[in-house]
Design an enzyme around this catalytic site. Structure first.
Site, mmCIF file in Angstrom:
data_model
loop_
_atom_site.group_PDB
_atom_site.id
_atom_site.type_symbol
_atom_site.label_atom_id
_atom_site.label_comp_id
_atom_site.label_asym_id
_atom_site.label_seq_id
_atom_site.Cartn_x
_atom_site.Cartn_y
_atom_site.Cartn_z
ATOM 1 N N ARG A 194 0.824 -1.218 0.000
ATOM 2 C CA ARG A 194 0.000 0.000 0.000
ATOM 3 C C ARG A 194 0.861 1.272 0.000
ATOM 4 N NH1 ARG A 194 -4.004 -0.349 4.830
ATOM 5 N NH2 ARG A 194 -2.007 -0.378 5.919
ATOM 6 N N ASP A 261 7.535 -11.333 0.559
ATOM 7 C CA ASP A 261 8.265 -12.418 -0.106
ATOM 8 C C ASP A 261 7.389 -13.663 -0.221
ATOM 9 O OD1 ASP A 261 10.501 -10.749 -0.073
ATOM 10 O OD2 ASP A 261 11.244 -11.582 1.807
#
Length: 310
Positions: A194, A261
């Site tokens: 974001r 990840d």
């Protein structure tokens, strides 16, 4: 949902690797030298970080994983190489004697992070050019390419990498960094969080405004999709068919480091097995929900993901 068999999925991960070090200890007093806690270190742990953590997460799900990156001629670089081999990852870590391997040292006291110390330098152009040559040779051996950009200088040729992979018919996922996304043009999907997206498109006032800004960026960059991870708001994928949203998986959040990840790894192995966008982001969202309940950069096993999807 029933997860596909990931054992045939072939993933090539390229990008900035680092060694995440954790010093755990007890805090019982304040230093007489300065108003800081004194940590008596009792144990330490070492885990792969950055692109190495993407590779480790994909391997934990059962995929065939190759990793291509740059390290220094030092003990952290050797440790990363060993950790990759122990994780069943085919790692090609080009050694640049002019740099130090990136290390993030975190000091943990009473289960809280008290301090993080970073050690890092930028790889030389000669080493990066050699890595690009190997990258091109390895494209035939993979189904999906994941480019993990942590802004450490290991992906200066990323535009060329995307072009080569797409010309070879490979899907390309990019975990982006910085405010210049033009270098990621032509990728299959990019996965900003974001805050990272806000740096590029500015603040949005509501969901409709976010949709407009995200779709404009997606079309400008020629992406198939744009996946925005939104912390407690879940994640939203923007593609030609519209927006797909996944709410956050309700669980106690312990540590968000490395969650991006995990998202990239889960998304990559799902796409490698031919999954559609809806199923791929659902699995990635659930995987992220599992990993944030763990301390530090962590992985999600196939068994954990299966259980969480029930």
């Amino acid at each position: 949902m029933q997860l596909p068999d990931f054992s045939a999925a072939r993933l090539l991960v390229v990008g900035d690797v680092m060694l995440d070090r954790y010093w755990f200890g007890d805090v019982s007093r304040i230093s007489p030298e300065a108003p800081v806690p004194v940590v008596k270190v009792e144990r330490s742990e070492e885990r792969p970080g950055g692109a190495a953590n993407v590779a480790r997460n994909a391997a934990a799900l059962g995929a065939q994983v190759s990793l291509l990156s740059v390290v220094g001629r030092d003990e952290p670089g050797e440790t990363l190489d060993r950790l990759m081999r122990e994780g069943g990852i085919r790692a090609s870590l080009h050694v640049d004697p002019t740099i130090s391997t990136t290390v993030k040292l975190r000091v943990i006291g009473r289960q809280q992070q008290l301090l993080r110390i970073d050690f890092e330098t930028t790889p030389s152009s000669e080493t990066l050019r050699a890595k690009l040559t190997e990258y091109e040779a390895r494209l035939a051996e993979c189904d999906v390419v994941a480019l993990s950009d942590y802004g450490k200088g290991g992906l200066v040729h990323i535009t060329e990498m995307i072009r080569l992979a797409r010309a070879a018919g490979k899907k390309v996922l990019v975990d982006p960094k910085g405010d210049d996304y033009s270098r990621y043009a032509g990728a299959t999907v990019i996965t900003p969080n974001r805050g990272e997206l806000r740096e590029v498109v500015g603040r949005w006032k509501d969901e409709a405004d976010l949709n407009r800004r995200a779709e404009t960026l997606r079309q400008e960059l020629g992406l198939e999709a744009l996946l925005v991870t939104r912390s407690e708001e879940g994640m939203t994928l923007f593609h030609a068919g519209g927006a797909l949203h996944q709410g956050a998986v309700a669980r106690e959040v312990y540590d968000v480091s490395g969650a991006g990840d995990t998202v990239v790894a889960a998304l990559a192995v799902m796409l490698a097995q031919g999954a559609g966008w809806a199923d791929a982001i659902h699995v990635a969202n659930v995987a992220a929900g599992v990993v944030v309940a763990k301390l530090g950069t962590a992985t999600v096993s196939r068994a954990e993901l299966d259980a969480a999807l029930i």
